[in-house]
Design an enzyme around this catalytic site. Structure first.
Site, PDB file in Angstrom:
ATOM      1  CG  HIS A  96      24.969  65.152  28.866  1.00  0.00           C
ATOM      2  ND1 HIS A  96      25.856  65.216  29.919  1.00  0.00           N
ATOM      3  CD2 HIS A  96      24.338  63.945  28.985  1.00  0.00           C
ATOM      4  CE1 HIS A  96      25.759  64.116  30.639  1.00  0.00           C
ATOM      5  NE2 HIS A  96      24.847  63.334  30.098  1.00  0.00           N
TER       6      HIS A  96
ATOM      7  CG  PHE B 246      25.635  55.094  28.865  1.00  0.00           C
ATOM      8  CD1 PHE B 246      24.311  55.475  28.975  1.00  0.00           C
ATOM      9  CD2 PHE B 246      26.249  55.222  27.631  1.00  0.00           C
ATOM     10  CE1 PHE B 246      23.613  55.972  27.893  1.00  0.00           C
ATOM     11  CE2 PHE B 246      25.565  55.722  26.528  1.00  0.00           C
ATOM     12  CZ  PHE B 246      24.240  56.093  26.661  1.00  0.00           C
TER      13      PHE B 246
ATOM     14  CD  GLU C 142      17.052  63.790  37.322  1.00  0.00           C
ATOM     15  OE1 GLU C 142      17.758  64.331  38.193  1.00  0.00           O
ATOM     16  OE2 GLU C 142      17.242  63.928  36.092  1.00  0.00           O
TER      17      GLU C 142
ATOM     18  CB  CYS D 290      26.917  61.144  32.267  1.00  0.00           C
ATOM     19  SG  CYS D 290      27.141  60.883  30.490  1.00  0.00           S
TER      20      CYS D 290
ATOM     21  CG  HIS E   4      21.562  63.345  34.925  1.00  0.00           C
ATOM     22  ND1 HIS E   4      22.895  63.669  34.811  1.00  0.00           N
ATOM     23  CD2 HIS E   4      21.323  62.396  33.986  1.00  0.00           C
ATOM     24  CE1 HIS E   4      23.443  62.935  33.844  1.00  0.00           C
ATOM     25  NE2 HIS E   4      22.505  62.174  33.323  1.00  0.00           N
TER      26      HIS E   4
ATOM     27  CE  LYS F  11      23.683  66.574  32.098  1.00  0.00           C
ATOM     28  NZ  LYS F  11      23.394  66.650  33.535  1.00  0.00           N
TER      29      LYS F  11
END
Length: 409
Positions: free
Chosen positions: A337, A397, A314, A163, A303, A332
């Site tokens: 996403h 990931f 985060e 991502c 993010h 998002k």
């Protein structure tokens, strides 16, 4: 680390769940309403909603023959690339294609195609398997399609950092420009999570929100009641040029890519480092690359996926790096996403926010999680800002992290 030259963004192309094109997407960002809705493609699944690109007619935009052989993510990438090049005032028929590079971030591909083809394998109908099965599975095919369509003969690269892919592609495209490997870089990301296989896979991991009765309220970054992310799709493409050359040709400049940082958590294959050490390294590297300090950043596009662990890590990182607490938004909440496309989409959103001096609000943020309590989260309505620099973060990931420092024109 001394600052390297900023690179100008002279073209933007967007295909997003908020609409196709800059105007539609910016209007959607300001409206602050999530694009999540029940999707007939996902009917009968445990999670049957997502953020789909509305009214995307690939046949009309690309022609039926070309649209037929491309996966949806590649269709969107090509449409966004054409938009971006036109927006930059460039003509592929007259440019020196040997000096044009393409760098596209793609986390995963062809999941909708897999759905169909694996049914043929399961039924032993091997003669019914599409001859395009292999080409449509390759992660580099969208970049190749863009290169061919634009007659761009320079480096054509595909980047897969989950991502973080779209943001990584922007950073690498900037590196190609500054190294002298090209004069124009067409960069960004594309992906479509709108498939039954993707929905089931993430659902089985417990990563998706299960608010099937209220999809528009499902994506809730930094909210205490968040329960996972919402699948999205789209493509974001930027045209990059060296700033002095953009000025010399009289190009309209949307802003600049001033700094880029990348890192690895080296912690776990799906779970983020709870202390956010890798994300902090990427962020501080991007700041140093731009020759800036944390206090120079006027807002952050986080993010912010709305996963429990991701948001906590985060928030902790942003609190440490930015003690002056700049405004933070998480778009998002509106788009879902878009996986490998998300970093490029959000970089474009950040550039639009800098140009308009308005930061879109985070939707569905009704009760801020205690872990994010020190952040100055933009809620309820867009907020006017004056600072000319912003940060966009992207994590994925495999512990993949990327951060971009972007500045106004």
């Amino acid at each position: 680390m001394s600052a390297r030259p900023a690179v100008a963004v002279t073209g933007l192309g967007l295909v997003s769940p908020l609409g196709t094109g800059l105007d539609a997407t910016w209007a959607g960002l300001l409206a602050g309403v999530s694009a999540a809705a029940t999707d007939s493609l996902l009917e009968g699944l445990p999670v049957d909603f997502c953020c789909a690109v509305p009214d995307f007619d690939a046949d009309a935009l690309l022609g039926r023959a070309l649209a037929w052989r491309l996966e949806p993510y590649a269709q969107m990438a090509l449409v966004a690339a054409r938009q971006a090049v036109a927006d930059a005032g460039l003509d592929p028929a007259s440019w020196d294609g040997a000096r044009v590079a393409v760098v596209l971030g793609v986390g995963g591909t062809s999941t909708r195609h897999f759905d169909k083809q694996f049914k043929q394998f399961a039924a032993e109908r091997h003669d019914r398997v599409s001859p395009l099965f292999i080409p449509r599975c390759l992660t580099n095919l969208a970049a190749g399609e863009i290169s061919g369509d634009l007659r761009a003969f320079g480096p054509s690269l595909s980047v897969s950092t989950a991502c973080a892919s779209g943001a990584t592609a922007i950073g690498l495209g900037r590196d190609l420009l500054l190294s002298g490997s090209c004069d124009i870089a067409v960069v960004g990301g594309a992906e479509s999570g709108r498939s039954r296989a993707t929905s089931v896979g993430f659902s089985r991991m417990g990563a998706l929100s299960t608010r099937v009765g209220a999809p528009a309220e499902a994506s809730r970054p930094f909210d205490a009641d968040r329960d996972g992310f919402v699948l999205g799709e789209g493509a974001g493409i930027l045209v990059l040029e060296r700033a002095d050359e953009a000025r010399a040709r009289g190009a309209r400049v949307h802003g600049h890519v001033a700094g880029f940082g990348a890192s690895a958590d080296a912690y776990h294959f799906t779970t983020p480092d709870p202390e956010g050490r890798g994300t902090e390294l990427a962020t501080r590297t991007a700041l140093a690359d731009a020759g800036m300090t944390a206090s120079d950043i006027g807002h952050v596009n986080a993010h912010g996926t709305a996963t429990q662990l991701g948001d906590e890590a985060e928030a902790a990182m942003l609190g440490r790096v930015f003690p002056h607490a700049p405004p933070v938004t998480a778009t998002k909440s509106l788009t879902g996403h878009a996986l490998g496309a998300s970093g490029a989409l959000e970089a474009a959103f950040t550039l639009l926010a800098l140009a308009h001096r308005r930061v879109p609000a985070t939707a569905n943020l009704d009760r801020v999680d205690a872990a994010a309590g020190e952040l100055d989260l933009v809620v309820d309505k867009p907020r006017d800002v004056t600072a000319g620099a912003a940060l966009s973060t992207s994590f994925g990931f495999g512990g993949q992290n990327a951060a971009l420092v972007l500045t106004a024109a």
